[in-house]
Each structure stands twice: as structure tokens, then as C-alpha cells.
Scaffold this active site. Sequence first.
Site, short mmCIF file in Angstrom:
data_model
loop_
_atom_site.label_atom_id
_atom_site.label_comp_id
_atom_site.label_asym_id
_atom_site.label_seq_id
_atom_site.Cartn_x
_atom_site.Cartn_y
_atom_site.Cartn_z
N ASN A 146 0.81 -1.22 0.00
CA ASN A 146 0.00 0.00 0.00
C ASN A 146 0.85 1.28 0.00
O ASN A 146 0.32 2.35 -0.25
CB ASN A 146 -1.02 -0.02 1.15
CG ASN A 146 -2.13 -1.02 0.84
OD1 ASN A 146 -2.31 -1.43 -0.30
ND2 ASN A 146 -2.89 -1.42 1.86
N ARG A 173 -16.82 1.65 -2.11
CA ARG A 173 -15.59 2.34 -1.70
C ARG A 173 -15.62 3.77 -2.24
O ARG A 173 -15.08 4.06 -3.31
CB ARG A 173 -14.35 1.57 -2.18
CG ARG A 173 -14.26 0.20 -1.53
CD ARG A 173 -13.08 -0.58 -2.01
NE ARG A 173 -11.82 -0.08 -1.49
CZ ARG A 173 -10.66 -0.73 -1.65
NH1 ARG A 173 -10.61 -1.85 -2.29
NH2 ARG A 173 -9.56 -0.22 -1.14
N ARG A 203 -2.14 -10.16 -5.98
CA ARG A 203 -2.15 -8.68 -6.00
C ARG A 203 -1.27 -8.13 -4.88
O ARG A 203 -0.72 -7.04 -5.02
CB ARG A 203 -3.59 -8.16 -5.77
CG ARG A 203 -4.50 -8.25 -6.96
CD ARG A 203 -5.81 -7.54 -6.65
NE ARG A 203 -5.54 -6.32 -5.93
CZ ARG A 203 -6.33 -5.78 -5.00
NH1 ARG A 203 -7.46 -6.33 -4.70
NH2 ARG A 203 -5.98 -4.67 -4.39
#
Length: 424
Positions: free
Chosen positions: A23, A122, A398
Site C-alpha cells: 500500500n 468504496r 495482488r
Amino acid sequence: MEKLVIKGGRNLKGEVYISGAKNAAVAIIPAALMIDNSCKIENVPNISDVAILKDILIQLGAEAEFADHNTLFINSRNVNTYKASYDMVKKMRASYYLLGALLGRFKRAEVAMPGGCDFGFRPIDQHIKGFEALGARVEVKHGIVRLKADKLVGSHIFLDVVSVGATINLMLAAVKAEGITTIENAAKEPHVVDIANFLNAMGANIKGAGTDIIKIKGVESLKGNVSYSIIPDQIEAGTFMVAAAATQGDVVVRNIIPKHMDSLTAKLIEMNVKVVEGEDWIRVTGNGRISKANIKTLPYPGFPTDLHPPVTVLLCLADGTSTITEGVWDSRFQYIDELKRMGAQVKVEGRMAVIEGGSRLTGAPVKATDLRAGAAMVVAGLVAEGETELYNIEYIDRGYENIEGKLRSLGAEICRIRQGSCQL
Ligand code: EPU
């Protein structure tokens, strides 16, 4: 279609090296678009989200190339477009960082939002509110977010919710805005600090990252030829810590920042798991019985939502009834149905899961419903009796670099089946 096959019942033992933070990487790579020059990014996790972002940068005109497995060179000198189409971004949920980066560089950005969601709605309203406060006109039409500013001017932005994405996106957009931008109620996650450090290394003036008030003094230009190393992945580290505890193993998790793991470490100790910390490692050792616990996920420094699914597996093995309450996302319980197929006894009530401990999990064909749900199913497979076949593992790829290789080095019986068969 690939799948992971896991034969459960092995205690994980040994040491494992944690990769760079996904992230952080998915924001730092777009941030490299903000200079018309080159940079070298080290400790980049070799995961599919990074590969997709690298391709997006190339399509925008940048040069992006891996010098070795985890070192990425980017040169954004020839980037001359502020448009990223749906075709480019559809596989990449963090593509919203292109908005802040392109707006910061070109004062314009047009980025399609990827369709569908891993776990519920989201929204990006806080990103948009911030871009507007900085002077951008925003239009969201036909699935495309268009931003346009004559100039970007520093502003005072109070986020209505603590949002990692909005905090980072607004830092990106504000580094070259005129004057001072203040972001209040900012997210404090380690990767927020990492992106601020990367931008500062390029000449930005950001102070307060890691606290809930971030101040950004706009600078006229950013410099290139920067070399930067991404922090270790807090969630990958946490996943291995949980897997060690669940299998009653003895694992040293290396190349991490133990402070980032505090909320998990405290919970594991509360659950009767032995945890010892060193400077850049944590050793997790099973201690026999696992005690029940109540957990609520919260923004950092609270218990990370991204460790919620894996830790639920541990609660399935505990003595007594535990609860986990999701405090960040509206809906993150799709994986529970898969876990139930393996014998877990869990009831979801609103944002809380009530977990009856003492389950004997048994191997079954199951699927990953999103990235961290996939990690949970891997942990479940490691402790289950018999064989688990895990499908939809592209979700896991991912965000986890070579998960099966790292687990195998700890003694797990796990293999990826591409075509044909594998021997366990
Ligand atoms: N929210 C809003 N409006 C916004 C933005 C967020 O209401 O404009 C709400 C969200 O709906 C959510 C909460 O605020 O309820 C927090 O969302 P946040 O913006 O912090 O999440 P994000 O930036 O989209 C990142 C990680 C997620 C992680 C969350 C929370 C990336 C690429 N993704 O998402 O990671 O769960 O922060 O820590 O950094 C993962 O790695 O598997 C993953 C999903």
C-alpha cells in the site's frame, strides 16, 4: 486457472523475509509521475498490483523497468498525458492515486474509476472534497473523474472520515500548490508516512505525517535522481505472524518494523501466543492453547482491517467465543461463507462476527473473495485437516509476493497448480 493446494497440519518453523509494503508502493509509483526526471525505488514488492501500475506508467509515456527483482527505475520525463482510460486502470483499485499525482504535475487529470469492488462500496468523496478545496474543478461522469485547475492553492481540509487514500491523494496534489495545505483528521498509517518521506526526498515540504495533522508547504518544483526504499509490509508481516500462531509454529518474521505490529503483537500475547521482538524482527511461537479475544478494527494505530480475515481463522481455533468487529469497512465478511465450508462456526451480526472457538477445520475446495480473504483461506488451509484447494488466487497475487514459496520455506505443504499436477 491457477489454484493453491495446501495440505494442512504442519507447524511452520524457520524464518521469513517480508517484502516492501504494497500500500506504500501503489502510491509511491504514481508519485514518481510528478517529476520530469528519474527515480530509483527499492524494496518494491514483486506483486501483480505493482506490475499493473508499472504498465500504466508506461502507457502514460514513462519509462519503468525493474533493474532486479525488487528495484524499479522510473523516468517520467516523457509523460505528456493526464488521461488514464478505463482499459488502463480497470484491474487496479488504487488507480485513484493517479488523480492526485497527475493533478499535481499537470493541474489536470482524467482517470477512469475501476468498476466493481472487493468488499462493498468504496467512496472517494473525501478525495474530491480535498481536490476542490485546493482549487480543482471536479466532474464525475460516465465513470471518469475529471479534475482541472488554473492553479492549485493551499487550503485547510478537515477529512470527515479517516481515509488513507484521501490523505495520500491530497498530499500528492498539494506538494506543488501555492501556500500551505493543512489536512486534519489525517490517516496515520505507516504507508502515509512512507509516501510523505518519498515526496520529501524529491524536495517536497511535508510535516506531521504519522500524526492527524499534516502540513504541506507548496514548492515550485520537485527534483529527480532520487533513490528511495519502501518500508516493509505490515500486513504481510501480520499474516505470517498469524499463520505461525495458528499452526503452533515457531517463526522469526524478518525485515520488519516491529512498532508497526504493536496492535497485533498485543492481541497475540493476550491470546496466549509467545511473541518476542528484536530490532527488525519478531519471533512468534505457539504456546498450546489459544485464548479467546475480542477485536475491533480501526485506523492505525488500531488493529488493521486488512488483518481482520486472517486473524478470524486464529479465533476459530481459540478456547471459547470471540468477536471481531469491523470498524473501517461496511462489509468485509464475504470470506466467512468460505471459512464455514471448512468447518468454522461463525455468525455475522451487522459489523460483528461471533466466532465459536475450538473448531477442527477440515480441508475443502474454497475461493478467495478478495486479497485479505484469500490470505485467511491460506491460513485456514495450513491448519485444516487434509487438503484445501484454493481458487481465485489472483487476488492473493495482488498483494503477497511468492506466498507459497515463503510458506514452503517454513515447512508448509503448499503448491501452486498452473497446469497438470503438483506433488505435495
Ligand atoms: N471513505 C469514505 N470516503 C472517502 C474515502 C474513504 O467514506 O472518500 C471511507 C471508506 O468507505 C472506509 C474508510 O473511509 O469506510 C476508510 O477508507 P480508506 O480511504 O482509508 O481506504 P483506502 O485508502 O481505499 C486503503 C488500503 C486498504 C485498506 C484501507 C484501510 C490501499 C491501496 N488500500 O484503502 O487496503 O483496507 O486503506 O486501511 O492503500 C488491502 O490492502 O487489502 C486493502 C484493501
